[in-house]
Design an enzyme around this catalytic site. Sequence first.
Site, PDB file in Angstrom:
ATOM      1  N   ALA A  31      21.966 -15.459  57.657  1.00 35.40           N
ATOM      2  CA  ALA A  31      22.839 -14.642  58.503  1.00 35.40           C
ATOM      3  C   ALA A  31      24.152 -15.409  58.694  1.00 35.40           C
ATOM      4  O   ALA A  31      24.598 -15.653  59.814  1.00 35.40           O
ATOM      5  CB  ALA A  31      22.186 -14.293  59.833  1.00 35.40           C
ATOM      6  N   HIS A  33      27.854 -17.000  58.864  1.00 41.13           N
ATOM      7  CA  HIS A  33      29.142 -16.623  59.438  1.00 41.13           C
ATOM      8  C   HIS A  33      30.125 -17.741  59.119  1.00 41.13           C
ATOM      9  O   HIS A  33      29.786 -18.706  58.405  1.00 41.13           O
ATOM     10  CB  HIS A  33      29.013 -16.376  60.945  1.00 41.13           C
ATOM     11  CG  HIS A  33      28.274 -17.480  61.661  1.00 41.13           C
ATOM     12  ND1 HIS A  33      28.826 -18.725  61.838  1.00 41.13           N
ATOM     13  CD2 HIS A  33      27.046 -17.527  62.205  1.00 41.13           C
ATOM     14  CE1 HIS A  33      27.963 -19.476  62.491  1.00 41.13           C
ATOM     15  NE2 HIS A  33      26.866 -18.782  62.716  1.00 41.13           N
ATOM     16  N   HIS A  36      29.162 -21.357  59.299  1.00 39.87           N
ATOM     17  CA  HIS A  36      28.436 -21.918  58.152  1.00 39.87           C
ATOM     18  C   HIS A  36      29.385 -22.174  56.980  1.00 39.87           C
ATOM     19  O   HIS A  36      29.286 -23.209  56.318  1.00 39.87           O
ATOM     20  CB  HIS A  36      27.355 -20.941  57.671  1.00 39.87           C
ATOM     21  CG  HIS A  36      26.271 -20.695  58.664  1.00 39.87           C
ATOM     22  ND1 HIS A  36      26.095 -19.488  59.300  1.00 39.87           N
ATOM     23  CD2 HIS A  36      25.294 -21.503  59.135  1.00 39.87           C
ATOM     24  CE1 HIS A  36      25.053 -19.552  60.104  1.00 39.87           C
ATOM     25  NE2 HIS A  36      24.553 -20.758  60.041  1.00 39.87           N
ATOM     26  N   GLN A  60       9.840 -23.441  64.004  1.00 38.48           N
ATOM     27  CA  GLN A  60      10.723 -23.820  65.113  1.00 38.48           C
ATOM     28  C   GLN A  60      10.904 -22.708  66.143  1.00 38.48           C
ATOM     29  O   GLN A  60      11.654 -22.872  67.104  1.00 38.48           O
ATOM     30  CB  GLN A  60      12.071 -24.314  64.588  1.00 38.48           C
ATOM     31  CG  GLN A  60      12.987 -23.239  64.029  1.00 38.48           C
ATOM     32  CD  GLN A  60      14.236 -23.836  63.403  1.00 38.48           C
ATOM     33  OE1 GLN A  60      14.167 -24.439  62.348  1.00 38.48           O
ATOM     34  NE2 GLN A  60      15.380 -23.674  64.049  1.00 38.48           N
TER      35      GLN A  60
HETATM   36  O1  PAF Z   1      20.484 -24.764  62.928  1.00 39.98           O
HETATM   37  C1  PAF Z   1      19.724 -24.105  62.193  1.00 39.98           C
HETATM   38  O2  PAF Z   1      20.096 -23.096  61.601  1.00 39.98           O
HETATM   39  C2  PAF Z   1      18.288 -24.570  62.011  1.00 39.98           C
HETATM   40  O3  PAF Z   1      17.770 -25.080  63.191  1.00 39.98           O
HETATM   41  C3  PAF Z   1      18.101 -25.561  60.851  1.00 39.98           C
HETATM   42  C4  PAF Z   1      18.831 -26.858  61.093  1.00 39.98           C
HETATM   43  C5  PAF Z   1      18.596 -24.928  59.550  1.00 39.98           C
HETATM   44  C6  PAF Z   1      16.623 -25.885  60.676  1.00 39.98           C
HETATM   45  O4  PAF Z   1      15.873 -24.743  60.419  1.00 39.98           O
END
Ligand code: PAF
Length: 280
Positions: A31, A33, A36, A60
């Site tokens: 997703a 943006h 990133h 997580q």
């Molecule tokens: O920040 C994130 O998008 C996630 O926590 C990560 C670091 C990719 C781990 O899944």
Amino acid sequence: MYRFETINTLRQYLNSIRSEKTIGLVPTMGALHEGHTTLIETARQENDVVVCSIFVNPVQFNNPDDLARYPRTLEEDCRKLEVAGCHVVFAPSVAEMYPEPPMLRMNFGELESILEGAFRPGHFNGVGIVVAKLVNIVQPDRAYFGQKDLQQVAVIRRLIHDLSFPIELVRCPTIREGDGLAMSSRNRNLTSAERGQAIKLFQALTMARKMLAEDGRSNIQVKAAVTDLFAGDPAFRLEYVEIINADTFQPASEVLAPGQTAICLAAHLGHVRLIDNLIF
Ligand code: PAF
């Protein structure tokens, strides 16, 4: 841009180039943006090859609804990565990353008991496991993370230190929308009315920064003012506001050296949980 879905094929490719190229890793959950793509651009400037992982890591998430609602936009993400000049996408399935649920448990001590750690039990265990796996798979020279997830950066710094991973962690600034809202994949889940209201987080942070840095107010006064700001708005449920040392994550008792004080907050807006922070 190469795209890999299995650990073995990615490893084979990276092993074939590793002796001559430096590798930057940008772990993401997709997703994507501008936050990133800015990580990708920074990684491109500092490495020969940039690997972006896209994996919504179930381990997580402490809330199954949050996991189910997390936006998944792989094809759109790949198009954005191509434009941003990313070289390699690693988009494994859950079965590829976790053929069995991991038995390993990671505990980050004090970092688990405050802020995100306190409100999302098990979250950093899952982040630690997946980041350790990705670093082990990719074996990058550098790995890139956004400041918006400041506590995640602190956890990963500790992970790298404790496991002696020979990589550099690069923390990149939060990228904001024009009105100040921190870019986040979760913003996609806001209704248009909520999107308008969401700037309250940035307003609260800038108010808090002014009260601390310019008006000489105490931490207690600032936290009370932020709490009042959210209490007066039924759209929000404030989870926490904390003023901490950005490096140690210990509560800050006074204004620290420039760049060391962080104000962090988390709030629910409708179904969406938003976090943000300012360092000053
Ligand atoms: O920040 C994130 O998008 C996630 O926590 C990560 C670091 C990719 C781990 O899944």
